[in-house]
Write a protein that holds these residues in place. Structure first.
Motif, PDB file in Angstrom:
ATOM      1  N   MET A  67       0.823  -1.200   0.000  1.00  0.00           N
ATOM      2  CA  MET A  67       0.000   0.000   0.000  1.00  0.00           C
ATOM      3  C   MET A  67       0.863   1.258   0.000  1.00  0.00           C
ATOM      4  SD  MET A  67      -2.970   1.347  -0.146  1.00  0.00           S
ATOM      5  CE  MET A  67      -4.112   0.006   0.183  1.00  0.00           C
ATOM      6  N   PHE A  68       1.932   1.230   0.809  1.00  0.00           N
ATOM      7  CA  PHE A  68       2.840   2.377   0.867  1.00  0.00           C
ATOM      8  C   PHE A  68       3.473   2.626  -0.500  1.00  0.00           C
ATOM      9  CE2 PHE A  68       7.051   4.265   2.036  1.00  0.00           C
ATOM     10  CZ  PHE A  68       6.554   5.468   2.534  1.00  0.00           C
ATOM     11  N   ARG A  69       3.810   1.530  -1.191  1.00  0.00           N
ATOM     12  CA  ARG A  69       4.373   1.647  -2.539  1.00  0.00           C
ATOM     13  C   ARG A  69       3.415   2.362  -3.477  1.00  0.00           C
ATOM     14  NH1 ARG A  69       3.492   0.149  -7.235  1.00  0.00           N
ATOM     15  NH2 ARG A  69       1.610  -0.882  -6.480  1.00  0.00           N
ATOM     16  N   LEU A 106       1.762  12.735   2.126  1.00  0.00           N
ATOM     17  CA  LEU A 106       1.694  12.583   3.581  1.00  0.00           C
ATOM     18  C   LEU A 106       0.252  12.430   4.060  1.00  0.00           C
ATOM     19  CD1 LEU A 106       3.228  12.637   6.289  1.00  0.00           C
ATOM     20  CD2 LEU A 106       2.968  15.137   6.285  1.00  0.00           C
ATOM     21  N   ILE A 107      -0.655  13.243   3.498  1.00  0.00           N
ATOM     22  CA  ILE A 107      -2.065  13.197   3.897  1.00  0.00           C
ATOM     23  C   ILE A 107      -2.669  11.823   3.612  1.00  0.00           C
ATOM     24  CG2 ILE A 107      -4.368  14.085   3.322  1.00  0.00           C
ATOM     25  CD1 ILE A 107      -3.071  16.829   2.886  1.00  0.00           C
ATOM     26  N   VAL A 108      -2.393  11.298   2.421  1.00  0.00           N
ATOM     27  CA  VAL A 108      -2.935   9.989   2.027  1.00  0.00           C
ATOM     28  C   VAL A 108      -2.468   8.899   2.978  1.00  0.00           C
ATOM     29  CG1 VAL A 108      -2.805   8.195   0.255  1.00  0.00           C
ATOM     30  CG2 VAL A 108      -3.266  10.565  -0.397  1.00  0.00           C
ATOM     31  N   ASN A 109      -1.196   8.910   3.335  1.00  0.00           N
ATOM     32  CA  ASN A 109      -0.675   7.877   4.238  1.00  0.00           C
ATOM     33  C   ASN A 109      -1.231   8.017   5.652  1.00  0.00           C
ATOM     34  OD1 ASN A 109       1.479   5.995   2.982  1.00  0.00           O
ATOM     35  ND2 ASN A 109       1.966   8.005   2.110  1.00  0.00           N
ATOM     36  N   ILE A 110      -1.507   9.234   6.080  1.00  0.00           N
ATOM     37  CA  ILE A 110      -2.134   9.438   7.396  1.00  0.00           C
ATOM     38  C   ILE A 110      -3.560   8.900   7.389  1.00  0.00           C
ATOM     39  CG2 ILE A 110      -3.007  11.203   8.987  1.00  0.00           C
ATOM     40  CD1 ILE A 110      -0.541  12.878   8.295  1.00  0.00           C
ATOM     41  N   ILE A 111      -4.273   9.148   6.279  1.00  0.00           N
ATOM     42  CA  ILE A 111      -5.651   8.651   6.145  1.00  0.00           C
ATOM     43  C   ILE A 111      -5.704   7.127   6.199  1.00  0.00           C
ATOM     44  CG2 ILE A 111      -7.559   8.426   4.483  1.00  0.00           C
ATOM     45  CD1 ILE A 111      -6.975  11.277   3.581  1.00  0.00           C
ATOM     46  N   LEU A 112      -4.682   6.485   5.657  1.00  0.00           N
ATOM     47  CA  LEU A 112      -4.658   5.025   5.592  1.00  0.00           C
ATOM     48  C   LEU A 112      -4.260   4.356   6.914  1.00  0.00           C
ATOM     49  CD1 LEU A 112      -2.997   4.585   2.073  1.00  0.00           C
ATOM     50  CD2 LEU A 112      -5.352   4.004   2.685  1.00  0.00           C
ATOM     51  N   TYR A 117      -3.110   0.518   7.607  1.00  0.00           N
ATOM     52  CA  TYR A 117      -1.781   0.274   8.174  1.00  0.00           C
ATOM     53  C   TYR A 117      -1.813  -0.356   9.568  1.00  0.00           C
ATOM     54  CZ  TYR A 117       0.289   3.052   4.378  1.00  0.00           C
ATOM     55  OH  TYR A 117       0.707   3.522   3.153  1.00  0.00           O
ATOM     56  N   SER A 118      -2.807   0.017  10.373  1.00  0.00           N
ATOM     57  CA  SER A 118      -2.815  -0.421  11.779  1.00  0.00           C
ATOM     58  C   SER A 118      -3.776  -1.568  12.068  1.00  0.00           C
ATOM     59  CB  SER A 118      -3.160   0.770  12.683  1.00  0.00           C
ATOM     60  OG  SER A 118      -4.457   1.266  12.380  1.00  0.00           O
ATOM     61  N   VAL A 119      -4.348  -2.187  11.018  1.00  0.00           N
ATOM     62  CA  VAL A 119      -5.328  -3.262  11.242  1.00  0.00           C
ATOM     63  C   VAL A 119      -4.730  -4.620  10.866  1.00  0.00           C
ATOM     64  CG1 VAL A 119      -7.265  -1.700  10.862  1.00  0.00           C
ATOM     65  CG2 VAL A 119      -6.308  -2.970   8.916  1.00  0.00           C
ATOM     66  N   ASP A 120      -5.460  -5.694  11.210  1.00  0.00           N
ATOM     67  CA  ASP A 120      -4.969  -7.046  10.919  1.00  0.00           C
ATOM     68  C   ASP A 120      -5.199  -7.400   9.452  1.00  0.00           C
ATOM     69  OD1 ASP A 120      -7.695  -7.657  10.671  1.00  0.00           O
ATOM     70  OD2 ASP A 120      -7.832  -8.399  12.730  1.00  0.00           O
ATOM     71  N   LEU A 121      -4.747  -8.591   9.063  1.00  0.00           N
ATOM     72  CA  LEU A 121      -4.785  -9.012   7.668  1.00  0.00           C
ATOM     73  C   LEU A 121      -6.209  -9.130   7.139  1.00  0.00           C
ATOM     74  CD1 LEU A 121      -3.211  -9.913   5.177  1.00  0.00           C
ATOM     75  CD2 LEU A 121      -3.264 -12.263   6.070  1.00  0.00           C
ATOM     76  N   ILE A 122      -7.122  -9.660   7.963  1.00  0.00           N
ATOM     77  CA  ILE A 122      -8.520  -9.820   7.534  1.00  0.00           C
ATOM     78  C   ILE A 122      -9.129  -8.457   7.215  1.00  0.00           C
ATOM     79  CG2 ILE A 122     -10.830 -10.548   8.235  1.00  0.00           C
ATOM     80  CD1 ILE A 122      -9.523 -12.772   9.879  1.00  0.00           C
ATOM     81  N   SER A 123      -8.857  -7.474   8.076  1.00  0.00           N
ATOM     82  CA  SER A 123      -9.377  -6.119   7.848  1.00  0.00           C
ATOM     83  C   SER A 123      -8.768  -5.501   6.591  1.00  0.00           C
ATOM     84  CB  SER A 123      -9.079  -5.231   9.063  1.00  0.00           C
ATOM     85  OG  SER A 123      -9.702  -5.740  10.218  1.00  0.00           O
ATOM     86  N   LYS A 124      -7.521  -5.837   6.328  1.00  0.00           N
ATOM     87  CA  LYS A 124      -6.881  -5.345   5.104  1.00  0.00           C
ATOM     88  C   LYS A 124      -7.580  -5.914   3.875  1.00  0.00           C
ATOM     89  CE  LYS A 124      -2.060  -4.425   6.537  1.00  0.00           C
ATOM     90  NZ  LYS A 124      -2.279  -4.246   7.962  1.00  0.00           N
ATOM     91  N   ILE A 135     -15.180   5.871   1.826  1.00  0.00           N
ATOM     92  CA  ILE A 135     -14.963   7.311   1.656  1.00  0.00           C
ATOM     93  C   ILE A 135     -13.482   7.624   1.489  1.00  0.00           C
ATOM     94  CG2 ILE A 135     -15.186   9.566   2.766  1.00  0.00           C
ATOM     95  CD1 ILE A 135     -17.700   8.561   4.119  1.00  0.00           C
ATOM     96  N   GLU A 136     -12.641   6.907   2.266  1.00  0.00           N
ATOM     97  CA  GLU A 136     -11.197   7.159   2.199  1.00  0.00           C
ATOM     98  C   GLU A 136     -10.656   6.915   0.784  1.00  0.00           C
ATOM     99  OE1 GLU A 136     -12.060   5.629   6.370  1.00  0.00           O
ATOM    100  OE2 GLU A 136     -12.693   5.207   4.312  1.00  0.00           O
ATOM    101  N   PHE A 137     -11.088   5.812   0.189  1.00  0.00           N
ATOM    102  CA  PHE A 137     -10.607   5.465  -1.148  1.00  0.00           C
ATOM    103  C   PHE A 137     -11.113   6.477  -2.177  1.00  0.00           C
ATOM    104  CE2 PHE A 137     -10.953   3.334  -5.254  1.00  0.00           C
ATOM    105  CZ  PHE A 137      -9.674   2.824  -5.397  1.00  0.00           C
ATOM    106  N   GLN A 138     -12.365   6.881  -2.052  1.00  0.00           N
ATOM    107  CA  GLN A 138     -12.936   7.860  -2.967  1.00  0.00           C
ATOM    108  C   GLN A 138     -12.195   9.198  -2.872  1.00  0.00           C
ATOM    109  OE1 GLN A 138     -17.117   8.035  -2.053  1.00  0.00           O
ATOM    110  NE2 GLN A 138     -17.475   5.887  -2.625  1.00  0.00           N
ATOM    111  N   PHE A 139     -11.859   9.589  -1.627  1.00  0.00           N
ATOM    112  CA  PHE A 139     -11.108  10.831  -1.421  1.00  0.00           C
ATOM    113  C   PHE A 139      -9.730  10.754  -2.069  1.00  0.00           C
ATOM    114  CE2 PHE A 139      -7.881  13.111   1.066  1.00  0.00           C
ATOM    115  CZ  PHE A 139      -8.339  14.410   0.922  1.00  0.00           C
TER     116      PHE A 139
END
Length: 384
Positions: A67-69, A106-112, A117-124, A135-139
Motif C-alpha cells: 500500500m505504501f508503494r 503525507l495526507i494519504v498515508n495518514i488517512i490510511l 496500516y494499523s489493522v490485521d490481515l482480515i481487515s486489510k 470514503i477514504e478510497f474515494q477521497f
C-alpha cells in the motif's frame, strides 16, 4: 505467451531502463546536476509505480509495504514539476518550502493509518474488497486526479511564460529545449490519461482490458523517457535557463501609464531606436550565436527594461525574431554575392550567427518565403 507473463517481462525491462537511466543521471558530471538529480528521482518513482506486478509475485496478499508503494504515485508529478522549474529557471534552488509539494503524499498515508496500516490481515482484505464504497478510497482517488490536473496546468503555464521570456531576451537556438520539454509534458499528460482509462477498466466488467492498456503504457512511457533523455543529454548546451525574476514585456507595459508610454517617452524611444539600428548595422552583434538583450543593453547604454519594451513592444517583435531578421538579411547578402557562390548554406548559417540548420531554414523561410537553397537557385536562374 499469455498477458500475465508479457506484463512481467515488460515490467522487468521497464525497471531496468528506469534504474539504469537514474543511476546514469546521478553519476554523470555536467552543469545540470540539480535537474539531473530531480529527473533521476522522477525515474525512480516511475520504477516504484510500475513494479506492482513484481511486488504482487513476492507478496500475494495485502500488505503495508504494498500500500505504501502505491502512494508514491502522489510524488511523481510534484517531482516532475520541480524538474521543470530547475530546467527553466537559472536561479532555482531546492528549498524547505518545496517540501509542501509532498503534502498530498503525507495526507494519504495518514488517512490510511486507521483503516489499513494499523489493522490485521482480515481487515486489510475487507478494505481492498470494499474499497470502491469507502470514503477514504474515494477521497484518495479524487485527490490524485485533482493533483495531476493542477500540476500539469502549472507546468504548461511555466513553459509558456519561460518561452516568452526567452524570445524577449535571447536569440540562440535554445528555444528547442522548451519545445522538447513541452512535447514531453504533452506525452506525459496522454500517459496519465491512459492510466486513468486503465483504472476505469480495472474496476469495470472488463479487467483484462486494463492489463493490455498497462502493457501499452509501460512500453510507451519508457520509449518517450529514453527519447527525451537522448535529446537532452546530447544537447546539454541547449538548456539555457531564464532568471525567474525577469518580467514579461506585457507585465512591464501594464505597470506603466498609457500616457507616459505614448507621449512623454516618444522622443526618447525614437532616439533609442536610431541608436539600436545603427549599432546593429555597424557592429553586427547578431553574428554572435549567444547574443542576449543584456549584451546589447550594455553596449549601447540603454537599460534592459527600456530596450526590451522598445524591441518587443514598440517594434512589435520578439528579441529572438528581431535579431534573426538581421541574420537573414546578412545571409541574403552573402547568397547574392557572385564571389561567394561556392560557400555552402551550412557555412553561411554559422557565419551569420545560427548554430542550427533547422532554425536557419525556418527563419529564412519565414522572412523570404523560400528556403536558402531555393533562394540561391532563383537568383542563379534570374542571372542566367
Amino acid at each position: 505467451m499469455d498477458k500475465s507473463n508479457l506484463l512481467i517481462i515488460v515490467t522487468v525491462i521497464s525497471l531496468f531502463i528506469a534504474f539504469f537511466l537514474a543511476f546514469f543521471l546521478l553519476t554523470v558530471k555536467n552543469r545540470n546536476k540539480p535537474s539531473n538529480s530531480l529527473f533521476a528521482f522522477y525515474l525512480i518513482l516511475i520504477a516504484i509505480d510500475v513494479s506492482e506486478p513484481i511486488v504482487s509475485l513476492i507478496i500475494d496478499r495485502p500488505s503495508n509495504l504494498g500500500m505504501f508503494r502505491s502512494t508514491f504515485a502522489f510524488l511523481q508529478i510534484p517531482v516532475f514539476y520541480l524538474y521543470v522549474m530547475s530546467v527553466c529557471y537559472s536561479d532555482f534552488r531546492l528549498k524547505s518550502k518545496h517540501l509542501l509539494h509532498f503534502l498530498p503524499f503525507l495526507i494519504v498515508n495518514i488517512i490510511l493509518i486507521p483503516d489499513f496500516y494499523s489493522v490485521d490481515l482480515i481487515s486489510k482484505f475487507d478494505f481492498i474488497k470494499n474499497r470502491q464504497s469507502m470514503i477514504e478510497f474515494q477521497f484518495i482517488h479524487i485527490l490524485i486526479h485533482i493533483q495531476l490536473t493542477a500540476y500539469l496546468i502549472a507546468i504548461f503555464l511555466i513553459l509558456r511564460r519561460t518561452k516568452k521570456l526567452y524570445l524577449e531576451n535571447f536569440a540562440g537556438t535554445n528555444i528547442h529545449s522548451y519545445h522538447w520539454l513541452f512535447q514531453f509534458t504533452v506525452v506525459l499528460t496522454i500517459l496519465y490519461s491512459v492510466a486513468l482509462l486503465k483504472n476505469i477498466f480495472k474496476f469495470s466488467d472488463y479487467p483484462e482490458i486494463s492489463e493490455w492498456i498497462k502493457i501499452f503504457g509501460l512500453v510507451l512511457q519508457m520509449f518517450i523517457v529514453c527519447w527525451y533523455l537522448y535529446k537532452a543529454l546530447n544537447n546539454p548546451h541547449l538548456f539555457r535557463n531564464i532568471d525567474s525574476k525577469l518580467k514579461l514585456v506585457s507585465d512591464i507595459i501594464s505597470e506603466q501609464k498609457t500616457t507616459e508610454l505614448s507621449f512623454i517617452n516618444e522622443q526618447e524611444h525614437n532616439e533609442d531606436l536610431q541608436k539600436l539600428k545603427k549599432y546593429m548595422s555597424d557592429e553586427k552583434p547578431f553574428l554572435d550565436p549567444s547574443i542576449t538583450i543584456q549584451n546589447i543593453s550594455e553596449n549601447i547604454n540603454i537599460p534592459v527594461r527600456e530596450l526590451s519594451v522598445l524591441i518587443n513592444h514598440q517594434l512589435g517583435k520578439h528579441f529572438y525574431d528581431f535579431v534573426n531578421t538581421y541574420r537573414i538579411e546578412y545571409a541574403m547578402e552573402i547568397l547574392k554575392n557572385p564571389a561567394k557562390t561556392k560557400v555552402t548554406v551550412l557555412e553561411i548559417l554559422y557565419e551569420v550567427g545560427f548554430n542550427s540548420k533547422s532554425s536557419f531554414n525556418t527563419a529564412f523561410k519565414k522572412h523570404t518565403g523560400n528556403t536558402p537553397t531555393s533562394y540561391r537557385k532563383t537568383l542563379h536562374n534570374s542571372i542566367l
